[in-house]
Design a protein around this motif. Structure first.
Motif, PDB file in Angstrom:
ATOM      1  N   ALA A   1       0.719  -1.167   0.029  1.00 32.35           N
ATOM      2  CA  ALA A   1      -0.302   0.047  -0.199  1.00 32.35           C
ATOM      3  C   ALA A   1       1.004   1.311   0.028  1.00 32.35           C
ATOM      4  O   ALA A   1       0.558   2.278  -0.667  1.00 32.35           O
ATOM      5  N   GLN A   2       1.929   1.126   0.792  1.00 24.42           N
ATOM      6  CA  GLN A   2       2.850   2.379   0.713  1.00 24.42           C
ATOM      7  C   GLN A   2       3.587   2.577  -0.291  1.00 24.42           C
ATOM      8  O   GLN A   2       3.772   3.643  -0.824  1.00 24.42           O
ATOM      9  N   ALA A   3       4.066   1.379  -1.062  1.00 19.34           N
ATOM     10  CA  ALA A   3       4.692   1.475  -2.442  1.00 19.34           C
ATOM     11  C   ALA A   3       3.523   2.104  -3.398  1.00 19.34           C
ATOM     12  O   ALA A   3       3.941   2.926  -4.260  1.00 19.34           O
ATOM     13  N   ASP A   4       2.351   1.661  -3.424  1.00 17.73           N
ATOM     14  CA  ASP A   4       1.679   2.273  -4.350  1.00 17.73           C
ATOM     15  C   ASP A   4       1.007   3.798  -4.087  1.00 17.73           C
ATOM     16  O   ASP A   4       1.108   4.600  -5.138  1.00 17.73           O
ATOM     17  N   ALA A   5       1.075   4.152  -2.843  1.00 18.08           N
ATOM     18  CA  ALA A   5       0.994   5.545  -2.680  1.00 18.08           C
ATOM     19  C   ALA A   5       2.356   6.475  -2.963  1.00 18.08           C
ATOM     20  O   ALA A   5       2.261   7.326  -3.410  1.00 18.08           O
ATOM     21  N   SER A   6       3.277   5.893  -2.844  1.00 15.53           N
ATOM     22  CA  SER A   6       4.606   6.645  -3.284  1.00 15.53           C
ATOM     23  C   SER A   6       4.532   6.663  -4.694  1.00 15.53           C
ATOM     24  O   SER A   6       4.993   7.730  -5.253  1.00 15.53           O
ATOM     25  N   LEU A   7       4.177   5.782  -5.451  1.00 17.44           N
ATOM     26  CA  LEU A   7       3.985   6.011  -7.081  1.00 17.44           C
ATOM     27  C   LEU A   7       3.123   6.834  -7.323  1.00 17.44           C
ATOM     28  O   LEU A   7       3.155   7.551  -8.327  1.00 17.44           O
ATOM     29  N   ALA A   8       1.933   6.677  -6.928  1.00 16.24           N
ATOM     30  CA  ALA A   8       0.940   7.841  -6.974  1.00 16.24           C
ATOM     31  C   ALA A   8       1.481   9.293  -6.890  1.00 16.24           C
ATOM     32  O   ALA A   8       1.100  10.221  -7.621  1.00 16.24           O
ATOM     33  N   LYS A   9       2.379   9.592  -5.697  1.00 20.05           N
ATOM     34  CA  LYS A   9       2.812  10.792  -5.747  1.00 20.05           C
ATOM     35  C   LYS A   9       4.030  11.245  -6.769  1.00 20.05           C
ATOM     36  O   LYS A   9       3.682  12.111  -7.253  1.00 20.05           O
ATOM     37  N   ALA A  10       4.502  10.268  -7.180  1.00 22.52           N
ATOM     38  CA  ALA A  10       5.480  10.348  -8.364  1.00 22.52           C
ATOM     39  C   ALA A  10       4.582  10.578  -9.664  1.00 22.52           C
ATOM     40  O   ALA A  10       4.886  11.750 -10.366  1.00 22.52           O
ATOM     41  N   ALA A  11       3.714   9.944  -9.958  1.00 24.62           N
ATOM     42  CA  ALA A  11       2.916  10.034 -11.105  1.00 24.62           C
ATOM     43  C   ALA A  11       2.111  11.411 -11.102  1.00 24.62           C
ATOM     44  O   ALA A  11       2.213  12.135 -12.295  1.00 24.62           O
ATOM     45  N   GLU A  12       1.621  11.971  -9.904  1.00 22.61           N
ATOM     46  CA  GLU A  12       0.768  13.306  -9.903  1.00 22.61           C
ATOM     47  C   GLU A  12       2.066  14.277 -10.257  1.00 22.61           C
ATOM     48  O   GLU A  12       1.634  15.246 -11.076  1.00 22.61           O
ATOM     49  N   LEU A  13       3.085  14.294  -9.785  1.00 15.87           N
ATOM     50  CA  LEU A  13       4.101  15.400 -10.141  1.00 15.87           C
ATOM     51  C   LEU A  13       4.560  15.264 -11.482  1.00 15.87           C
ATOM     52  O   LEU A  13       4.603  16.225 -12.124  1.00 15.87           O
ATOM     53  N   TYR A  14       4.773  13.852 -12.173  1.00 13.41           N
ATOM     54  CA  TYR A  14       5.121  13.972 -13.625  1.00 13.41           C
ATOM     55  C   TYR A  14       3.970  14.465 -14.421  1.00 13.41           C
ATOM     56  O   TYR A  14       4.378  14.733 -15.542  1.00 13.41           O
ATOM     57  N   GLN A  15       2.747  14.226 -14.009  1.00 14.98           N
ATOM     58  CA  GLN A  15       1.853  14.706 -14.924  1.00 14.98           C
ATOM     59  C   GLN A  15       1.440  16.212 -14.804  1.00 14.98           C
ATOM     60  O   GLN A  15       1.320  16.915 -15.947  1.00 14.98           O
ATOM     61  N   GLN A  16       1.867  16.573 -13.770  1.00 12.28           N
ATOM     62  CA  GLN A  16       1.930  18.145 -13.601  1.00 12.28           C
ATOM     63  C   GLN A  16       3.010  18.841 -14.510  1.00 12.28           C
ATOM     64  O   GLN A  16       2.894  19.761 -15.184  1.00 12.28           O
ATOM     65  N   LEU A  17       4.266  18.146 -14.554  1.00 12.55           N
ATOM     66  CA  LEU A  17       5.288  18.419 -15.288  1.00 12.55           C
ATOM     67  C   LEU A  17       5.406  18.180 -16.470  1.00 12.55           C
ATOM     68  O   LEU A  17       6.149  18.827 -17.496  1.00 12.55           O
ATOM     69  N   GLN A  18       4.291  17.337 -17.057  1.00 14.52           N
ATOM     70  CA  GLN A  18       4.266  16.860 -18.450  1.00 14.52           C
ATOM     71  C   GLN A  18       5.591  16.175 -18.711  1.00 14.52           C
ATOM     72  O   GLN A  18       6.097  16.210 -19.822  1.00 14.52           O
ATOM     73  N   ILE A  19       6.066  15.266 -17.921  1.00 13.78           N
ATOM     74  CA  ILE A  19       7.355  14.273 -18.423  1.00 13.78           C
ATOM     75  C   ILE A  19       6.840  13.098 -18.529  1.00 13.78           C
ATOM     76  O   ILE A  19       6.711  12.133 -17.804  1.00 13.78           O
TER      77      ILE A  19
END
Length: 453
Positions: free
Chosen positions: A263-281
């Motif tokens: 669950a923590q791994a999934d949450a960590s990936l969700a944080k990363a994905a949100e940032l990458y989405q915002q940065l359009q990387i």
């Protein structure tokens, strides 16, 4: 005293520039010289027989209508600033999926920076060219560009924090080529120097700690990986680059998964994905989908895993990121096998083995052979299974990927045992136990010094 050859050459270059600029502007030597100097002085300077002082250069530059820097170096005004702006544009093109366009920009920038002696800008362009080569899976070319960038920065006396992105890139290229131990050596050497010399740059430290997690995990050095993740997380509040924070969250997820914290791994990936989405990387966002597919597969959510891995594959394929696309397909094939679609998985894996191998994703090539061995074993093809397991074992031993070696030795040992080859089975089990005895300690030296937190 006579001038050194380099000084003499520089004097001649300045003289030729003064002559060219004066002629272009239709000025006489007297008009350039007065009131501070004589026409004879300008004539001697243009002939390359006198080295002008800074004061003389500033006077002449003003008379010629150019900047002091342009006259002294031959570089157009604001050239370095212009190059840095174009480097940012090339980086954006690479991040958003236009790798071919970015590579052309970086090539032009590298040539222009070299022509004008701008080592820092040329190093940045070479780093970009290496990243483009990584995207297309040209690992040898990538290493050459990264080595050039590192040599330029080292010769220019750049501080270690400035060299950190290039060191990280070199380590990633060696890791993908299967040189796990050397990748760790590059990263640990830099970390040790940063922490013992007082150069506690948070961005550089997080960049290097994050990059070390994957090779540590593949080598079976789980304690080192967990420590690197812990240190990166503790330094994250001091990091100003959101893309770097996202990259850290993506890498840390792997250590959380190894500890059973799904669950923590999934949450960590969700944080990363949100940032990458915002940065359009898009490349890094694709890596997040890839990692989430891996997390779902480990948790037994195979349909979700297939969906995430296919998304990652399609995004990377659209970017022509060949090597990463192939590595995702290896993991997708494993999910398909576990879903009961063994024939589809086998077709995918056999197509992949023609393009990946020891110098191009050794760990994933071993994974492909391991899965083909499982498929063969499940269909009764014992000899074919043995061939694939032995090939996978050789690839992992060459790469030093102790993390997967023990499991593979168990599979091969079980195969030998069922075939009645007890001695071969015992030898294989002993090999596996040797790799499990002290993960990471047989190939890595002392851990690098810790930063003061």
């Amino acid at each position: 005293m006579p001038e050194e050859p380099a000084q003499q050459q520089d004097t001649e270059h300045v003289g030729r520039r003064v002559l060219r600029l004066r002629t272009e502007r239709g000025l006489t030597q007297r008009q350039v010289a007065e009131p501070a100097y004589t026409p004879a002085y300008i004539s001697t300077l243009e002939a390359g027989r006198v080295r002008p002082s800074d004061a003389a250069l500033r006077h002449i530059a003003e008379r010629l209508g150019v900047t002091y820097e342009e006259l002294a170096t031959g570089r157009p005004a604001h050239l370095a600033t212009d190059l840095r702006l174009r480097l940012t544009e090339a980086q954006r093109a690479l991040a958003t999926g236009a790798a071919s366009e970015a590579a052309l920009c970086y090539q032009e920038l590298s040539a222009e920076a070299e022509r004008h002696g701008l080592d820092a800008e040329r190093a940045a362009a070479e780093l970009g060219l290496g990243e483009c080569a990584l995207e297309s899976g040209e690992l040898t070319l990538a290493r050459a560009h990264f080595d050039t960038a590192d040599a330029l920065l080292t010769e220019a006396g750049a501080p270690l924090p400035q060299r950190a992105p290039v060191i990280r890139a070199r380590a990633v290229a060696h890791y993908l080529s299967g040189s796990l131990r050397y990748a760790c050596y590059l990263l640990e050497t830099a970390l040790d120097e940063l922490n013992t010399s007082g150069l506690h740059d948070p961005d550089a430290l997080v960049l290097l700690y994050t990059a070390s997690i994957a090779p540590y995990m593949d080598m079976g050095a789980h304690a080192r990986a967990a420590q690197a993740a812990e240190l990166a997380l503790s330094l994250a509040p001091h990091v100003g680059d959101p893309a770097l924070v996202a990259q850290m969250h993506r890498s840390v997820a792997r250590t959380l998964l190894a500890e059973g914290k799904v669950a923590q791994a999934d949450a960590s990936l969700a944080k990363a994905a949100e940032l990458y989405q915002q940065l359009q990387i898009r490349t890094e966002l694709a890596h997040c989908h890839w990692m989430r597919g891996y997390v779902h597969a480990q948790a037994g959510r195979l349909d979700d895993a297939e969906s995430e891995l296919r998304t990652a594959r399609d995004m990377l394929s659209a970017k022509r990121a060949a090597l990463y696309t192939q590595q995702v397909e290896v993991e997708l094939a494993d999910v398909l096998r576990r879903l009961g679609r063994a024939e589809e998985a086998e077709r995918m894996l056999r197509a992949l083995l023609g393009v990946i191998g020891p110098e191009r994703g050794a760990v994933h090539a071993a994974g492909a052979h391991r899965m083909l061995g499982l498929i063969a074993q499940e269909s009764g093809g014992t000899e074919r299974a043995e061939e694939h397991y032995v090939t996978a074992l050789s690839l992992l031993e060459r790469a030093g990927a102790a993390g997967d070696l023990a499991d593979l030795c168990r599979l091969l040992g079980d195969l030998y045992r069922r075939a009645g080859r007890i001695e071969a089975a015992l030898d294989t089990y002993r090999t596996g136990l040797g790799h499990r005895a002290a993960p990471g300690t047989t190939t890595l030296g002392p851990a690098p010094a810790r930063p003061p937190l």
